[in-house]
Design a protein around this motif. Structure first.
Motif, short mmCIF file in Angstrom:
data_model
loop_
_atom_site.label_atom_id
_atom_site.label_comp_id
_atom_site.label_asym_id
_atom_site.label_seq_id
_atom_site.Cartn_x
_atom_site.Cartn_y
_atom_site.Cartn_z
N LYS A 1 0.83 -1.21 0.00
CA LYS A 1 0.00 0.00 0.00
C LYS A 1 0.87 1.26 0.00
O LYS A 1 0.52 2.27 -0.62
CB LYS A 1 -0.93 0.01 1.22
CG LYS A 1 -2.08 -0.99 1.14
CD LYS A 1 -3.16 -0.49 0.19
CE LYS A 1 -4.37 -1.42 0.15
NZ LYS A 1 -5.18 -1.32 1.38
N GLU B 1 -8.14 6.65 -0.39
CA GLU B 1 -8.07 5.23 -0.05
C GLU B 1 -8.72 4.36 -1.11
O GLU B 1 -8.24 3.27 -1.43
CB GLU B 1 -8.73 4.99 1.31
CG GLU B 1 -8.40 3.65 1.95
CD GLU B 1 -6.93 3.50 2.29
OE1 GLU B 1 -6.42 2.36 2.23
OE2 GLU B 1 -6.29 4.50 2.62
N ASP C 1 -6.79 1.42 -3.11
CA ASP C 1 -7.28 0.03 -3.11
C ASP C 1 -7.46 -0.48 -4.54
O ASP C 1 -7.09 -1.61 -4.85
CB ASP C 1 -8.61 -0.07 -2.37
CG ASP C 1 -8.45 0.06 -0.85
OD1 ASP C 1 -7.31 -0.10 -0.36
OD2 ASP C 1 -9.47 0.31 -0.17
#
Length: 218
Positions: free
Chosen positions: A52, A65, A69
């Motif tokens: 990440k 986010e 993702d």
């Protein structure tokens, strides 16, 4: 000092140089998302602290986010298509692994475990390791001491008989934070000004030098 019975190896910068394949997969994702591609050196500087983190830094400012993702899933897919087009083992790795009979060997990486396994399979060394422990849980990755708190009971290894081998400060910190002996390899991605102040137990310039440390009981 107890003998070293179990060795936990980092992957990138320790066992293999996979920077070109990582950068290639990341740049393919950036292109698909309409984001500017990055240099290999830039992407390489993001390696080591979790997938990440790699994705977020590559995407740059403004990536939320949800986008991280989405890009992470895309990166996994792209990387698995070409995990070792350019990757290579560092000199002496295969010989070293063959020369440690009777020692329990594991991989401990902040990559996701399936991404690490794909690379190790392609490079022909996966079968040397009992298990690959990856950074699948992004909240518990090196240098967090919980990494070893979670792993050691599973594999049945004592801290005092374990050694972590890696090329970055986070590898040495993970060992120090967990009461495990540490070995820093100088040829990888880590910087000496970040690692040497941590006082790793062993410092080696070649992976082959690990054999005498482990086989002589440390």
């Amino acid at each position: 000092m107890p003998k070293i019975e179990a060795i936990f190896f980092d992957v990138d910068g320790t066992l293999a140089d996979a920077r070109l394949d990582i950068a290639g997969a990341m740049n393919r994702v950036l292109k698909m998302l309409g984001r500017p591609e990055k240099s290999v050196s830039d992407i390489s500087s993001y390696i080591g602290t979790g997938v990440k983190y790699l994705i977020g830094k590559s995407l740059g400012a403004g990536a939320d986010e949800a986008l991280i993702d989405r890009a992470t899933a895309m990166y996994e897919e792209e990387y698995l298509k070409h995990p070792a087009d350019h990757a290579k083992l560092y000199p002496g790795v295969a010989k070293l692994l063959k020369g440690l009979p009777g020692k329990r060997k594991f991989v401990l990486t902040n990559r996701y475990s399936h991404l690490a396994s794909a690379l190790l399979e392609k490079l022909g060394i996966r079968d040397f390791f009992e298990k690959v422990f990856g950074g699948d849980d992004e909240s518990c990755i090196k240098p967090d001491p919980r990494v070893f708190d979670r792993i050691l009971p599973v594999v049945g290894v004592n801290r005092g008989e374990s050694l972590i081998v890696g090329d970055m400060a986070i590898d040495v910190m993970a060992g120090k934070n967990s009461g495990i002996r540490t070995c820093w390899v100088t040829y990888g991605l880590g910087k000496k000004e970040e690692v040497l102040p941590l006082k790793p137990d062993y410092v080696i310039d070649r992976i082959s030098d690990l054999g005498s440390i482990v086989n002589n009981g440390g």
